[in-house]
Design an enzyme around this catalytic site. Structure first.
Site, short mmCIF file in Angstrom:
data_model
loop_
_atom_site.label_atom_id
_atom_site.label_comp_id
_atom_site.label_asym_id
_atom_site.label_seq_id
_atom_site.Cartn_x
_atom_site.Cartn_y
_atom_site.Cartn_z
N GLY A 1 0.85 -1.19 0.00
CA GLY A 1 0.00 0.00 0.00
C GLY A 1 0.88 1.24 0.00
O GLY A 1 2.06 1.18 -0.39
N PHE A 2 0.33 2.34 0.49
CA PHE A 2 1.08 3.60 0.47
C PHE A 2 2.39 3.47 1.26
O PHE A 2 3.43 3.95 0.84
CB PHE A 2 0.23 4.72 1.08
CG PHE A 2 -0.88 5.16 0.18
CD1 PHE A 2 -0.62 5.96 -0.92
CD2 PHE A 2 -2.19 4.78 0.44
CE1 PHE A 2 -1.65 6.37 -1.75
CE2 PHE A 2 -3.22 5.19 -0.39
CZ PHE A 2 -2.96 5.98 -1.49
N GLU B 1 -18.45 10.89 0.58
CA GLU B 1 -18.11 10.81 -0.85
C GLU B 1 -18.99 9.79 -1.56
O GLU B 1 -19.45 10.00 -2.69
CB GLU B 1 -16.62 10.49 -1.01
CG GLU B 1 -15.76 11.63 -0.51
CD GLU B 1 -14.26 11.41 -0.65
OE1 GLU B 1 -13.53 12.39 -0.51
OE2 GLU B 1 -13.82 10.28 -0.87
N ALA C 1 -3.57 8.32 4.15
CA ALA C 1 -2.37 7.97 3.37
C ALA C 1 -1.08 8.61 3.90
O ALA C 1 -0.03 7.96 3.92
CB ALA C 1 -2.61 8.38 1.91
C1 LIG Z 1 -12.71 3.95 0.74
C2 LIG Z 1 -11.47 4.61 1.30
C3 LIG Z 1 -11.23 5.95 1.05
C4 LIG Z 1 -10.10 6.56 1.55
N1 LIG Z 1 -9.89 7.88 1.26
C5 LIG Z 1 -8.77 8.47 1.69
C6 LIG Z 1 -8.47 9.82 1.34
O1 LIG Z 1 -9.27 10.48 0.65
N2 LIG Z 1 -7.30 10.36 1.77
C7 LIG Z 1 -6.41 9.64 2.52
O2 LIG Z 1 -5.35 10.16 2.86
N3 LIG Z 1 -6.66 8.38 2.88
C8 LIG Z 1 -7.82 7.77 2.48
N4 LIG Z 1 -8.07 6.48 2.83
C9 LIG Z 1 -7.14 5.79 3.75
C10 LIG Z 1 -5.88 5.34 3.06
O3 LIG Z 1 -6.19 4.67 1.88
C11 LIG Z 1 -5.11 4.46 4.03
O4 LIG Z 1 -4.85 5.20 5.19
C12 LIG Z 1 -3.80 4.00 3.42
O5 LIG Z 1 -4.05 3.20 2.31
C13 LIG Z 1 -2.97 3.25 4.46
O6 LIG Z 1 -1.80 2.81 3.85
P1 LIG Z 1 -1.07 1.50 4.35
O7 LIG Z 1 0.17 1.39 3.55
O8 LIG Z 1 -0.96 1.50 5.82
O9 LIG Z 1 -2.08 0.31 4.01
P2 LIG Z 1 -2.85 -0.07 2.59
O10 LIG Z 1 -2.65 1.04 1.66
O11 LIG Z 1 -4.17 -0.46 3.02
O12 LIG Z 1 -1.98 -1.29 2.12
C14 LIG Z 1 -1.96 -2.50 2.80
C15 LIG Z 1 -1.49 -3.58 1.85
O13 LIG Z 1 -1.24 -4.76 2.59
C16 LIG Z 1 -1.71 -5.88 1.87
N5 LIG Z 1 -1.99 -6.95 2.82
C17 LIG Z 1 -2.87 -6.94 3.85
N6 LIG Z 1 -2.85 -8.12 4.50
C18 LIG Z 1 -1.94 -8.89 3.86
C19 LIG Z 1 -1.46 -10.21 4.07
N7 LIG Z 1 -1.90 -11.00 5.05
N8 LIG Z 1 -0.53 -10.68 3.21
C20 LIG Z 1 -0.06 -9.93 2.20
N9 LIG Z 1 -0.47 -8.66 1.98
C21 LIG Z 1 -1.39 -8.15 2.79
C22 LIG Z 1 -2.94 -5.36 1.16
O14 LIG Z 1 -3.25 -6.16 0.04
C23 LIG Z 1 -2.53 -3.95 0.80
O15 LIG Z 1 -1.96 -3.88 -0.47
C24 LIG Z 1 -9.19 5.84 2.34
C25 LIG Z 1 -9.42 4.49 2.60
C26 LIG Z 1 -10.56 3.87 2.07
C27 LIG Z 1 -10.81 2.42 2.36
#
Ligand SMILES: Cc1cc2nc3c(=O)[nH]c(=O)nc-3n(C[C@H](O)[C@H](O)[C@H](O)COP(=O)(O)OP(=O)(O)OC[C@H]3O[C@@H](n4cnc5c(N)ncnc54)[C@H](O)[C@@H]3O)c2cc1C
Length: 434
Positions: free
Chosen positions: A12-13, A167, A310
């Site tokens: 993810g991010f 949204e 994000a």
């Molecule tokens: C509908 C929606 C709208 C949003 N809108 C906004 C916005 O407008 N602005 C903003 O800043 N944030 C927004 N967010 C929040 C933002 O997307 C998250 O805060 C951000 O993606 C978190 O990043 P991360 O890297 O922690 O996790 P994520 O981006 O969620 O990435 C996690 C990754 O881990 C992988 N993963 C999980 N479990 C496993 C496993 N067991 N094995 C292998 N891989 C795994 C997943 O497949 C995923 O690719 C939104 C979220 C959602 C759901």
């Protein structure tokens, strides 16, 4: 001598940023994700409401690191982490030793123990969720246009008045009023209620109250009922019952209430914090395990919990890459300081609210332009940006939405509905070209 091995769970991010931050360091990186693509979650609601295609907001992970020989991508779901043995295992049995581990597995949607949420509502956390919801909406309208008896309930309830719920509600109203009413002329005069339910006394809780009021007023102006200050007691297959006893019937119930940490957090065997997040030290390392870091939505640094958006994930990824560099160079790690860059949410065409940490705020058309610009910049890959830009321009000028193919086969239950000759096997009738 083999190079230090960094395993990153999640692309993810946070995970992508950590991998990029380490790509020119003398390490081997294994990036593991259950999907072979990165999802730009802020635009999921646009996929669900037929404004964008799935591959406009998904980006192949192998493509991102094609030029970085030190990064190996592994498609697999992490099912075990052995902190003492320093290994990570995926569901198919493969196992990976690490010198450093970065956990960036994000969150999953959560029912928060409310009865009936599972099975009766649509979450919006993954591309699968968005496509399933889009399919359901299209199917509902196809059924309704076949004039079934009993009639199909086209009403929609969105639970959760955070940015996702707001949204979503705005996007649905546009889809129904601007597109479906033309696609299904027989339903043009039908009243299709959309209700947004929020337990707090205002929508967009993290924003300043004035912007929350602005957003609620815009939603109401767009014929969306906004119910504030009362939570959901339970969910039934065809409606939502509030704690004050009122019931809102709906053929589509969207659960946009919140998230809990990915089950990956539970694999560590350490006590978890609020929202099942992994408590980490101020440098984002796991206490007692200086070679293990957690970032983004799954991490709980000391102090006030960071918002699950994000920027903390992106900044956490950069920080952890720097800490691993420091450790390799024999230098001490340093604390993570989150820089709040502001928040924004759109309520649909020409309407968004934007707030900066210095108090500066925007709404209406200017806010909407800022929202569009930032999301375009943040999207990964030129092709995705170009596609999204063209789609948005097309949608704006024509009030049309191109992404409303009904690709999945009708379920047996759906076949039981009185579709008659209009059986969806002649699916070309319900497909629209761009
Ligand atoms: C509908 C929606 C709208 C949003 N809108 C906004 C916005 O407008 N602005 C903003 O800043 N944030 C927004 N967010 C929040 C933002 O997307 C998250 O805060 C951000 O993606 C978190 O990043 P991360 O890297 O922690 O996790 P994520 O981006 O969620 O990435 C996690 C990754 O881990 C992988 N993963 C999980 N479990 C496993 C496993 N067991 N094995 C292998 N891989 C795994 C997943 O497949 C995923 O690719 C939104 C979220 C959602 C759901």
């Amino acid at each position: 001598m083999s190079r230090p091995h960094v395993v990153i769970i999640g692309s993810g991010f946070g995970g992508i940023r950590a991998a990029k931050g380490l790509a020119d360091v003398d390490v081997d990186i294994t990036l593991i994700d259950a999907n072979n693509f990165h999802t730009f979650q802020p635009l999921l609601y646009q996929v669900a409401t037929a404004g964008l295609d799935a591959d406009d907001i998904g980006f192949p992970i192998r493509r991102i690191f094609r030029r970085n020989r030190s990064v190996t991508f592994v498609l697999g779901e992490v099912t075990a982490i052995d902190l003492d043995g320093r290994t990570v295992a995926v569901r198919d049995g493969r196992s990976f030793d690490y010198d450093f581990l970065v956990i960036a597995a994000g969150t999953i949607s959560a029912s928060f123990g409310v009865d009936g949420v599972d099975g009766n509502t649509f979450p919006l956390k993954t591309l699968d969720d968005a496509l399933r919801l889009r399919s359901h909406l299209l199917t509902q309208f196809e059924r309704a246009s076949a004039a079934g008896d009993p009639p199909v309930d086209l009403g929609i309830v969105v639970v959760g008045g955070g940015p996702t719920g707001v949204e979503m509600a705005g996007g649905l109203r546009e889809l129904i009023d601007r597109v479906f009413r033309k696609d299904y002329p027989g339903l043009a005069a039908t009243d299709i209620p959309i209700t947004l339910i929020e337990a707090a006394d205002r929508v967009l809780g993290p924003f300043q109250p004035a912007l929350s009021e602005q957003a609620a007023a815009t939603l109401r102006h767009r014929n969306i009922t906004v119910e504030l200050g009362v939570g959901v007691d339970h969910v039934e297959p065809d409606g939502v019952v509030l704690r004050d006893g009122r019931r809102f019937s709906a053929g589509t119930i969207i659960w946009a209430v919140g998230v809990t940490a990915s089950p990956v957090a539970g694999l560590l065997g350490v006590p978890l914090g609020r929202g099942n997040r992994i408590p980490v030290a101020d440098d984002l390392s796991l206490p007692g395990h200086p070679n293990v870091f957690a970032i983004g939505d799954i991490a709980l640094p000391p102090g006030d919990p960071l918002p699950q958006v994000a920027q903390p994930a992106i900044q956490g990824g950069t920080h952890v890459a720097a800490q691993i560099r420091a450790r390799l160079a024999g230098r001490p790690t340093s604390p993570f300081h989150y820089r709040d860059k502001g928040s924004m949410a759109t309520i649909g065409r020409n309407q968004a609210v934007v707030e900066f940490p210095n108090g500066l705020r925007f709404h209406g058309f200017i806010g909407w332009l800022m929202w569009l610009g930032l999301h375009l910049i943040e999207l990964m890959g030129f092709r995705n940006r170009a596609n999204v830009f063209v789609n948005w321009a097309w949608n704006y000028l024509t009030y049309d939405r191109g992404s409303r193919l009904l690709l999945d086969r009708p379920t047996p239950a759906m076949r039981d509905e009185p579709l008659g000759a209009a059986d969806l096997s002649s699916r070309s009738e319900v497909q629209n070209e761009r």
